[in-house]
Design a protein around this motif. Sequence first.
Motif, PDB file in Angstrom:
ATOM      1  N   PRO A 126      26.677 -20.373  19.743  1.00 58.03           N
ATOM      2  CA  PRO A 126      25.491 -20.313  18.865  1.00 58.03           C
ATOM      3  C   PRO A 126      25.773 -21.051  17.561  1.00 58.03           C
ATOM      4  CG  PRO A 126      26.636 -18.215  18.846  1.00 58.03           C
ATOM      5  CD  PRO A 126      27.406 -19.098  19.775  1.00 58.03           C
ATOM      6  N   HIS A 173      24.247 -22.023  13.691  1.00 60.74           N
ATOM      7  CA  HIS A 173      23.257 -22.008  12.618  1.00 60.74           C
ATOM      8  C   HIS A 173      23.893 -22.635  11.379  1.00 60.74           C
ATOM      9  CE1 HIS A 173      20.885 -20.023   9.302  1.00 60.74           C
ATOM     10  NE2 HIS A 173      19.995 -20.729   9.956  1.00 60.74           N
ATOM     11  N   GLU A 232      26.113 -25.304  10.884  1.00 57.29           N
ATOM     12  CA  GLU A 232      27.570 -25.394  10.984  1.00 57.29           C
ATOM     13  C   GLU A 232      28.053 -26.842  10.946  1.00 57.29           C
ATOM     14  OE1 GLU A 232      29.392 -22.816  10.847  1.00 57.29           O
ATOM     15  OE2 GLU A 232      28.392 -21.107  11.780  1.00 57.29           O
ATOM     16  N   ASP A 283      20.315 -22.604  16.588  1.00 61.00           N
ATOM     17  CA  ASP A 283      19.392 -21.537  16.204  1.00 61.00           C
ATOM     18  C   ASP A 283      18.637 -21.941  14.938  1.00 61.00           C
ATOM     19  OD1 ASP A 283      18.124 -19.156  15.807  1.00 61.00           O
ATOM     20  OD2 ASP A 283      19.915 -18.056  15.197  1.00 61.00           O
ATOM     21  N   ASN A 340      14.872 -20.418  13.081  1.00 61.88           N
ATOM     22  CA  ASN A 340      15.979 -19.476  13.183  1.00 61.88           C
ATOM     23  C   ASN A 340      15.497 -18.149  13.787  1.00 61.88           C
ATOM     24  OD1 ASN A 340      17.687 -17.232  11.197  1.00 61.88           O
ATOM     25  ND2 ASN A 340      18.769 -18.611  12.542  1.00 61.88           N
ATOM     26  N   LYS A 353      21.239 -14.803  15.909  1.00 66.26           N
ATOM     27  CA  LYS A 353      22.316 -15.025  16.872  1.00 66.26           C
ATOM     28  C   LYS A 353      22.062 -14.323  18.210  1.00 66.26           C
ATOM     29  CE  LYS A 353      27.296 -14.567  17.289  1.00 66.26           C
ATOM     30  NZ  LYS A 353      28.500 -13.888  16.771  1.00 66.26           N
ATOM     31  N   ASP A 398      31.985 -18.178  18.603  1.00 67.86           N
ATOM     32  CA  ASP A 398      31.374 -18.623  17.342  1.00 67.86           C
ATOM     33  C   ASP A 398      31.779 -20.060  17.040  1.00 67.86           C
ATOM     34  OD1 ASP A 398      30.237 -16.204  16.996  1.00 67.86           O
ATOM     35  OD2 ASP A 398      31.343 -15.652  15.179  1.00 67.86           O
ATOM     36  N   ALA A 399      30.925 -20.756  16.333  1.00 61.10           N
ATOM     37  CA  ALA A 399      31.177 -22.177  16.050  1.00 61.10           C
ATOM     38  C   ALA A 399      32.017 -22.388  14.802  1.00 61.10           C
ATOM     39  CB  ALA A 399      29.856 -22.907  15.906  1.00 61.10           C
ATOM     40  N   ASP A 400      32.266 -21.327  14.054  1.00 64.04           N
ATOM     41  CA  ASP A 400      32.888 -21.515  12.737  1.00 64.04           C
ATOM     42  C   ASP A 400      34.414 -21.466  12.761  1.00 64.04           C
ATOM     43  OD1 ASP A 400      33.240 -18.896  13.275  1.00 64.04           O
ATOM     44  OD2 ASP A 400      32.076 -18.123  11.596  1.00 64.04           O
ATOM     45  N   GLN A 453      36.262 -18.921  13.729  1.00 66.78           N
ATOM     46  CA  GLN A 453      36.831 -17.585  13.508  1.00 66.78           C
ATOM     47  C   GLN A 453      37.407 -16.983  14.792  1.00 66.78           C
ATOM     48  OE1 GLN A 453      33.600 -15.587  10.882  1.00 66.78           O
ATOM     49  NE2 GLN A 453      35.604 -15.055  10.077  1.00 66.78           N
ATOM     50  N   ARG A 498      36.880 -18.691   8.249  1.00 62.26           N
ATOM     51  CA  ARG A 498      35.880 -19.701   8.555  1.00 62.26           C
ATOM     52  C   ARG A 498      36.414 -21.097   8.288  1.00 62.26           C
ATOM     53  NH1 ARG A 498      30.685 -20.822   8.709  1.00 62.26           N
ATOM     54  NH2 ARG A 498      29.559 -19.212   9.800  1.00 62.26           N
ATOM     55  N   SER A 506      26.362 -16.842   7.913  1.00 63.82           N
ATOM     56  CA  SER A 506      24.911 -16.693   7.820  1.00 63.82           C
ATOM     57  C   SER A 506      24.520 -15.232   7.689  1.00 63.82           C
ATOM     58  CB  SER A 506      24.240 -17.256   9.069  1.00 63.82           C
ATOM     59  OG  SER A 506      24.570 -18.599   9.225  1.00 63.82           O
TER      60      SER A 506
HETATM   61  N1  UDP Z   1      24.583 -17.863  13.990  1.00 62.18           N
HETATM   62  C1  UDP Z   1      23.400 -18.128  14.671  1.00 62.18           C
HETATM   63  N2  UDP Z   1      22.218 -17.688  14.127  1.00 62.18           N
HETATM   64  C2  UDP Z   1      22.157 -16.984  12.950  1.00 62.18           C
HETATM   65  C3  UDP Z   1      23.383 -16.683  12.308  1.00 62.18           C
HETATM   66  C4  UDP Z   1      24.574 -17.136  12.851  1.00 62.18           C
HETATM   67  O1  UDP Z   1      23.403 -18.747  15.725  1.00 62.18           O
HETATM   68  O2  UDP Z   1      21.069 -16.639  12.519  1.00 62.18           O
HETATM   69  C5  UDP Z   1      25.860 -18.341  14.567  1.00 62.18           C
HETATM   70  C6  UDP Z   1      26.780 -19.057  13.583  1.00 62.18           C
HETATM   71  O3  UDP Z   1      26.519 -20.440  13.547  1.00 62.18           O
HETATM   72  C7  UDP Z   1      28.158 -18.768  14.145  1.00 62.18           C
HETATM   73  C8  UDP Z   1      27.983 -17.369  14.739  1.00 62.18           C
HETATM   74  O4  UDP Z   1      26.594 -17.216  14.980  1.00 62.18           O
HETATM   75  O5  UDP Z   1      28.516 -19.665  15.175  1.00 62.18           O
HETATM   76  C9  UDP Z   1      28.513 -16.284  13.799  1.00 62.18           C
HETATM   77  O6  UDP Z   1      27.835 -16.347  12.589  1.00 62.18           O
HETATM   78  P1  UDP Z   1      28.512 -16.024  11.180  1.00 62.18           P
HETATM   79  O7  UDP Z   1      29.813 -16.726  11.078  1.00 62.18           O
HETATM   80  O8  UDP Z   1      27.482 -16.313  10.156  1.00 62.18           O
HETATM   81  O9  UDP Z   1      28.699 -14.460  11.264  1.00 62.18           O
HETATM   82  P2  UDP Z   1      30.022 -13.554  11.193  1.00 62.18           P
HETATM   83  O10 UDP Z   1      31.215 -14.418  11.433  1.00 62.18           O
HETATM   84  O11 UDP Z   1      29.984 -12.961   9.845  1.00 62.18           O
HETATM   85  O12 UDP Z   1      29.811 -12.566  12.295  1.00 62.18           O
END
Ligand code: UDP
Length: 315
Positions: free
Chosen positions: A13, A15, A17, A46, A74, A77, A97-99, A101, A204, A210
Amino acid sequence: MRTKKSLITIVIPIHNETGSINWHHKKIIKHVNSLSLNYEILYIDDGSTDNSLELVKLLASTDDRVKYISFSRNFGKEAAISAGLKKALGDAVLIIDADGQHPIELIGKFIEKWHEGFDIVVGVRRSNQGEGFIKSAGSRLFYFLLKSIDNGYDVTPASTDFRLVDRLVIDQYNKLTERNRISRNLMDWLGFKKTTLPFDALARHAGKASYSYSKLVKLAIDGAIKHSTRPLKFIGVLGLLISFVTIIAMIFLFVEKYILLDPLHLAVTGTALLALFLSFLVGIVLTCQGLLALYLENVFYETQNRPLYVVREEK
Ligand code: UDP
Ligand code: MG
């Protein structure tokens, strides 16, 4: 079909990135190639407002195994994950996740567990770099509360969306009709053979999360409410308790004061008795709310429209 040739869909997913996509993509490709995996990568954009979509399109244009879906705005997720599970062609789906993590190096481990026969392999956070005290304490509190309002099925604490799901589970998941959904909870509800894989969440790579605190709190409340109707019924129990205690106290004090003419010298005032009576009424009101909760619970479960049972296999 769980062989070396099985197709694995990697759902990512996205958003906003921009800063991570290429870096992350390269890392994944390198890793899955080293595992000689048969894979496809499915990006779900998204509703990004930066140029994430352009980057993803570029990746897809040069590699047939890279696909994408782009939302009109949007949707969150959860919607992205649902779309990914619906469109995935794989015998199993791995959500990442794309970030950056979620440590890519664990992909092999996820698949190993899948080959061992598990239908769901859940990444469980051991620790989280760059996550503040509030977030981790909040997450722990959330799972503690969720466990204490347990509704009869296993909840995996500290579970994340970093997970591998077998086709058996995906097909069942895709049949669910709930609109407001949290995939983690729904997968807990679905059952199946589940195991966990602990990992240390990394910081990250770029950009910022997000999910704000307020979004996380909303997610937590949503999760708890969808998971169980116990909080609703708790009000009724509280009401019953208050009514019971106050009526005993009222009868006791009334008899002591007006019939036996205060042999214990309590000198209870009329105001005190009135206060007790009012508390009794509050108890009655709460009890009635609990009664309403029972009806509401019925409506709640009916509208969720979940299947009565989920079959894993048959002959
Ligand atoms: N993401 C998404 N839609 C959203 C928020 C986040 O697709 O409305 C994606 C975001 O790009 C990432 C993953 O979901 O790949 C996790 O998001 P984030 O890092 O913001 O959240 P956290 O790590 O705090 O769970
Ligand atoms: Mg993140």
